[in-house]
Design a protein around this motif. Sequence first.
Motif, PDB file in Angstrom:
ATOM      1  N   LYS A  83      11.002   3.248   6.633  1.00  0.00           N
ATOM      2  CA  LYS A  83      12.056   3.862   5.567  1.00  0.00           C
ATOM      3  C   LYS A  83      11.164   4.036   4.112  1.00  0.00           C
ATOM      4  CE  LYS A  83      15.998   1.269   7.289  1.00  0.00           C
ATOM      5  NZ  LYS A  83      16.899   0.367   7.001  1.00  0.00           N
ATOM      6  N   LEU A  84      10.300   3.363   3.822  1.00  0.00           N
ATOM      7  CA  LEU A  84       9.458   3.716   2.782  1.00  0.00           C
ATOM      8  C   LEU A  84       8.628   4.899   2.779  1.00  0.00           C
ATOM      9  CD1 LEU A  84       8.311   0.157   1.287  1.00  0.00           C
ATOM     10  CD2 LEU A  84      10.074   1.718   0.248  1.00  0.00           C
ATOM     11  N   THR A  85       8.053   5.058   4.101  1.00  0.00           N
ATOM     12  CA  THR A  85       7.099   6.268   4.547  1.00  0.00           C
ATOM     13  C   THR A  85       7.841   7.512   4.567  1.00  0.00           C
ATOM     14  OG1 THR A  85       5.876   4.697   5.802  1.00  0.00           O
ATOM     15  CG2 THR A  85       5.530   7.053   6.191  1.00  0.00           C
ATOM     16  N   TYR A  86       9.202   7.188   5.028  1.00  0.00           N
ATOM     17  CA  TYR A  86      10.248   8.689   5.148  1.00  0.00           C
ATOM     18  C   TYR A  86      10.466   8.703   3.793  1.00  0.00           C
ATOM     19  CZ  TYR A  86      14.207  11.395   6.461  1.00  0.00           C
ATOM     20  OH  TYR A  86      14.797  12.691   6.548  1.00  0.00           O
ATOM     21  N   GLN A  87      10.744   7.934   2.857  1.00  0.00           N
ATOM     22  CA  GLN A  87      11.242   8.427   1.197  1.00  0.00           C
ATOM     23  C   GLN A  87       9.896   8.947   0.704  1.00  0.00           C
ATOM     24  OE1 GLN A  87      12.704   4.844  -0.396  1.00  0.00           O
ATOM     25  NE2 GLN A  87      14.725   5.033   0.599  1.00  0.00           N
ATOM     26  N   SER A  88       8.633   8.452   1.019  1.00  0.00           N
ATOM     27  CA  SER A  88       7.629   9.047   0.274  1.00  0.00           C
ATOM     28  C   SER A  88       7.275  10.603   0.968  1.00  0.00           C
ATOM     29  CB  SER A  88       6.513   8.232   0.597  1.00  0.00           C
ATOM     30  OG  SER A  88       6.346   6.965   0.048  1.00  0.00           O
ATOM     31  N   LEU A  89       7.491  10.524   2.314  1.00  0.00           N
ATOM     32  CA  LEU A  89       7.455  11.986   2.758  1.00  0.00           C
ATOM     33  C   LEU A  89       8.489  13.003   2.091  1.00  0.00           C
ATOM     34  CD1 LEU A  89       5.944  13.936   4.791  1.00  0.00           C
ATOM     35  CD2 LEU A  89       7.631  13.045   6.522  1.00  0.00           C
ATOM     36  N   GLN A  90       9.866  12.508   2.208  1.00  0.00           N
ATOM     37  CA  GLN A  90      10.991  13.289   1.328  1.00  0.00           C
ATOM     38  C   GLN A  90      10.139  13.646  -0.131  1.00  0.00           C
ATOM     39  OE1 GLN A  90      14.333  10.823   1.707  1.00  0.00           O
ATOM     40  NE2 GLN A  90      14.989  12.249   3.237  1.00  0.00           N
ATOM     41  N   PHE A  91       9.662  12.701  -0.736  1.00  0.00           N
ATOM     42  CA  PHE A  91       9.343  13.050  -2.307  1.00  0.00           C
ATOM     43  C   PHE A  91       8.118  14.278  -2.255  1.00  0.00           C
ATOM     44  CE2 PHE A  91       6.558  12.243  -5.793  1.00  0.00           C
ATOM     45  CZ  PHE A  91       7.471  12.502  -6.893  1.00  0.00           C
ATOM     46  N   VAL A  92       7.302  13.952  -1.331  1.00  0.00           N
ATOM     47  CA  VAL A  92       6.201  15.105  -1.238  1.00  0.00           C
ATOM     48  C   VAL A  92       6.758  16.375  -0.733  1.00  0.00           C
ATOM     49  CG1 VAL A  92       4.333  15.748   0.204  1.00  0.00           C
ATOM     50  CG2 VAL A  92       4.391  13.248  -0.462  1.00  0.00           C
ATOM     51  N   LEU A 121       0.788  -1.236   0.141  1.00  0.00           N
ATOM     52  CA  LEU A 121       0.163   0.018   0.097  1.00  0.00           C
ATOM     53  C   LEU A 121       0.922   1.279   0.095  1.00  0.00           C
ATOM     54  CD1 LEU A 121      -2.827  -0.820   2.473  1.00  0.00           C
ATOM     55  CD2 LEU A 121      -3.024  -0.871   0.194  1.00  0.00           C
ATOM     56  N   ILE A 122       1.944   1.361   0.624  1.00  0.00           N
ATOM     57  CA  ILE A 122       2.971   2.428   0.772  1.00  0.00           C
ATOM     58  C   ILE A 122       3.309   2.637  -0.732  1.00  0.00           C
ATOM     59  CG2 ILE A 122       5.127   3.364   1.471  1.00  0.00           C
ATOM     60  CD1 ILE A 122       4.318   1.922   4.227  1.00  0.00           C
ATOM     61  N   LYS A 123       3.847   1.451  -1.132  1.00  0.00           N
ATOM     62  CA  LYS A 123       4.516   1.716  -2.628  1.00  0.00           C
ATOM     63  C   LYS A 123       3.449   2.213  -3.706  1.00  0.00           C
ATOM     64  CE  LYS A 123       7.920  -1.846  -2.265  1.00  0.00           C
ATOM     65  NZ  LYS A 123       8.243  -3.417  -2.601  1.00  0.00           N
ATOM     66  N   VAL A 124       2.490   1.719  -3.591  1.00  0.00           N
ATOM     67  CA  VAL A 124       1.165   2.059  -4.609  1.00  0.00           C
ATOM     68  C   VAL A 124       0.816   3.484  -4.206  1.00  0.00           C
ATOM     69  CG1 VAL A 124      -1.092   1.821  -5.415  1.00  0.00           C
ATOM     70  CG2 VAL A 124       0.543  -0.205  -5.006  1.00  0.00           C
ATOM     71  N   GLY A 125       0.436   3.891  -2.842  1.00  0.00           N
ATOM     72  CA  GLY A 125       0.192   5.325  -2.383  1.00  0.00           C
ATOM     73  C   GLY A 125      -1.110   5.286  -2.272  1.00  0.00           C
ATOM     74  N   ASP A 126      -1.865   4.206  -1.650  1.00  0.00           N
ATOM     75  CA  ASP A 126      -3.290   4.027  -1.459  1.00  0.00           C
ATOM     76  C   ASP A 126      -3.439   4.541   0.092  1.00  0.00           C
ATOM     77  OD1 ASP A 126      -5.764   3.215  -1.155  1.00  0.00           O
ATOM     78  OD2 ASP A 126      -5.434   1.011  -1.156  1.00  0.00           O
ATOM     79  N   LYS A 141       9.489  -6.779  12.951  1.00  0.00           N
ATOM     80  CA  LYS A 141      10.332  -5.576  13.388  1.00  0.00           C
ATOM     81  C   LYS A 141      11.229  -5.321  12.031  1.00  0.00           C
ATOM     82  CE  LYS A 141      14.198  -3.848  16.040  1.00  0.00           C
ATOM     83  NZ  LYS A 141      14.552  -2.884  15.209  1.00  0.00           N
ATOM     84  N   TRP A 142      11.868  -6.393  11.433  1.00  0.00           N
ATOM     85  CA  TRP A 142      12.443  -6.021   9.902  1.00  0.00           C
ATOM     86  C   TRP A 142      11.556  -5.449   9.197  1.00  0.00           C
ATOM     87  CZ3 TRP A 142      12.000  -7.323   4.863  1.00  0.00           C
ATOM     88  CH2 TRP A 142      13.361  -7.093   4.281  1.00  0.00           C
ATOM     89  N   GLN A 143      10.078  -5.951   8.900  1.00  0.00           N
ATOM     90  CA  GLN A 143       9.298  -5.375   7.936  1.00  0.00           C
ATOM     91  C   GLN A 143       8.758  -3.985   8.323  1.00  0.00           C
ATOM     92  OE1 GLN A 143       8.397  -7.217   5.053  1.00  0.00           O
ATOM     93  NE2 GLN A 143       7.531  -5.248   4.509  1.00  0.00           N
ATOM     94  N   ASN A 144       8.592  -3.737   9.683  1.00  0.00           N
ATOM     95  CA  ASN A 144       8.118  -2.445  10.056  1.00  0.00           C
ATOM     96  C   ASN A 144       9.326  -1.237  10.043  1.00  0.00           C
ATOM     97  OD1 ASN A 144       5.536  -3.161  11.080  1.00  0.00           O
ATOM     98  ND2 ASN A 144       6.227  -3.533  12.935  1.00  0.00           N
TER      99      ASN A 144
END
Length: 165
Positions: A119-128, A30-35, A111-114
């Motif tokens: 990290k993906l959420t942080y990168q998305s926020l940086q892109f925004v 969902l994070i990768k898709v942006g849903d 823990k690894w998946q979280n």
Amino acid sequence: MSITPILASLDSLEKLHVSLLRLANDKTVLIKVGDMMGLDQMLKDEQAHLAAIVQMDTRRQLAVSQYLTDQGQTVPAKPTVADLLGAVPEVDKKSLKEARDRLLHAIHDLKWQNDLNQKLTYQSLQFVNLSLDMTRPRSRTINYTKPEINGKRVTEDERTFDSQA
């Protein structure tokens, strides 16, 4: 008292953590898709899982406390499986260690998946933020420079500081 209720609670905790891990994997998609709507629902599902985990862990602690009390052992404030290993007979130690190791493995994977999702959420926020910075007009920088560099001279009428005041 036997360790059967403790093993049952450890198995339930493992199942809940594995289910939470599945949700975390789905959250990655969902994070990768942006849903955003899907992420909102996913957070609600995670909260329900976390509440169930807390409730099951409380049951586990009570079962461990009860077992240690029945064995005449001192009960720590938050009893753990490690506290229990010293009090159980050798026959039960193997099954208890296996249940603990399976739970710890599920927790480690979660823990690894979280961490990945964070990290993906942080990168998305940086892109925004980068996109917003590119669309916003830049404000003029105000600093002290010589007027001749900017190509204009300050006259008496243009001064903003009145020294007579």
